[in-house]
Enzyme design. Structure first.
Site, mmCIF file in Angstrom:
data_model
loop_
_atom_site.group_PDB
_atom_site.id
_atom_site.type_symbol
_atom_site.label_atom_id
_atom_site.label_comp_id
_atom_site.label_asym_id
_atom_site.label_seq_id
_atom_site.Cartn_x
_atom_site.Cartn_y
_atom_site.Cartn_z
ATOM 1 N N GLU A 49 0.879 -1.148 -0.069
ATOM 2 C CA GLU A 49 -0.007 0.073 -0.107
ATOM 3 C C GLU A 49 0.870 1.216 -0.157
ATOM 4 O O GLU A 49 1.670 1.441 0.997
ATOM 5 C CB GLU A 49 -0.875 0.045 1.112
ATOM 6 N N ARG A 53 1.632 10.014 0.960
ATOM 7 C CA ARG A 53 1.929 11.152 1.603
ATOM 8 C C ARG A 53 3.100 11.800 1.315
ATOM 9 O O ARG A 53 3.674 12.852 1.941
ATOM 10 C CB ARG A 53 2.212 10.590 3.169
ATOM 11 N N LYS A 137 -11.402 -0.862 6.864
ATOM 12 C CA LYS A 137 -10.295 -0.642 7.862
ATOM 13 C C LYS A 137 -10.762 0.053 9.225
ATOM 14 O O LYS A 137 -11.272 1.068 9.210
ATOM 15 C CB LYS A 137 -9.259 0.320 7.116
#
Length: 190
Positions: A49, A53, A137
């Site tokens: 993943e 960012r 999640k």
């Protein structure tokens, strides 16, 4: 729900159940994408993943997904449709969100790309499941109640499976994976 989405999601989540761990990777520079992919593969990972960012995230997804087809590459920290569009156009096979954004979820479903929105409360779980999502999640897992919360959620949300992230470590990951409503854990530990 989009039949293509259902097929892709079913296939994706069956792989997640097998892999158990979803490494979250932050890559500062696209020149490090190949080295990162090679390290993940060498460590036995079959999934990554890539966190949105950094400005390099989209390019890194493109490089890794094209040069390392054995690695299932997705995008994390996706907060809006614009980022989801960028990730998918660069080859992301799944989208992970820290929270729930209806427009982003609907965009991913329309595109047939599995999406895992972040939830923390029963209301958020109900909202996400109203869109047909069965895997969510739990974020931030540890500070929101961790294992105790996941055990409490089993009753009212017996069809929902979780991927806890946020405070998950190599040491506590195994405890989470023992829970019947957890299919994998995610984290950025080394």
């Amino acid at each position: 729900m989009n039949k293509n989405y259902l097929k892709n999601a079913e296939n994706f989540f069956s792989k997640i159940r097998e892999y158990k761990i979803i490494p979250l990777v932050k890559i500062e520079n696209e020149n490090d994408a190949e080295k990162t992919a090679e390290r993940l593969i060498k460590a036995g990972h079959k999934i990554a993943e890539i966190a949105y960012r950094t400005n390099a995230a989209g390019k890194c997804i493109k490089i890794i997904s094209s040069k390392y087809p054995e690695l299932l590459v997705g995008a994390g920290t996706v907060m809006n449709v614009k980022t989801a569009r960028d990730a998918i156009s660069n080859g992301a096979k799944f989208i992970v969100m820290p929270g729930f954004d209806k427009r982003t979820v609907l965009y991913c479903i329309k595109k047939g790309v599995p999406v895992i929105p972040g939830v923390m409360t029963p209301s958020e779980i109900m909202n996400a499941s109203s869109y047909g999502l069965k895997v969510l999640k739990l974020f931030p897992a540890v500070v929101s109640g961790g294992i105790a919360l996941l055990n409490a959620l089993k009753g009212p949300f017996n069809e929902i499976k979780f991927i806890p992230t946020g405070g998950i470590t190599e040491k506590n990951s195994e405890e989470y994976l023992k829970l019947s409503n957890v299919i994998a854990t995610g984290g950025s530990w080394k």
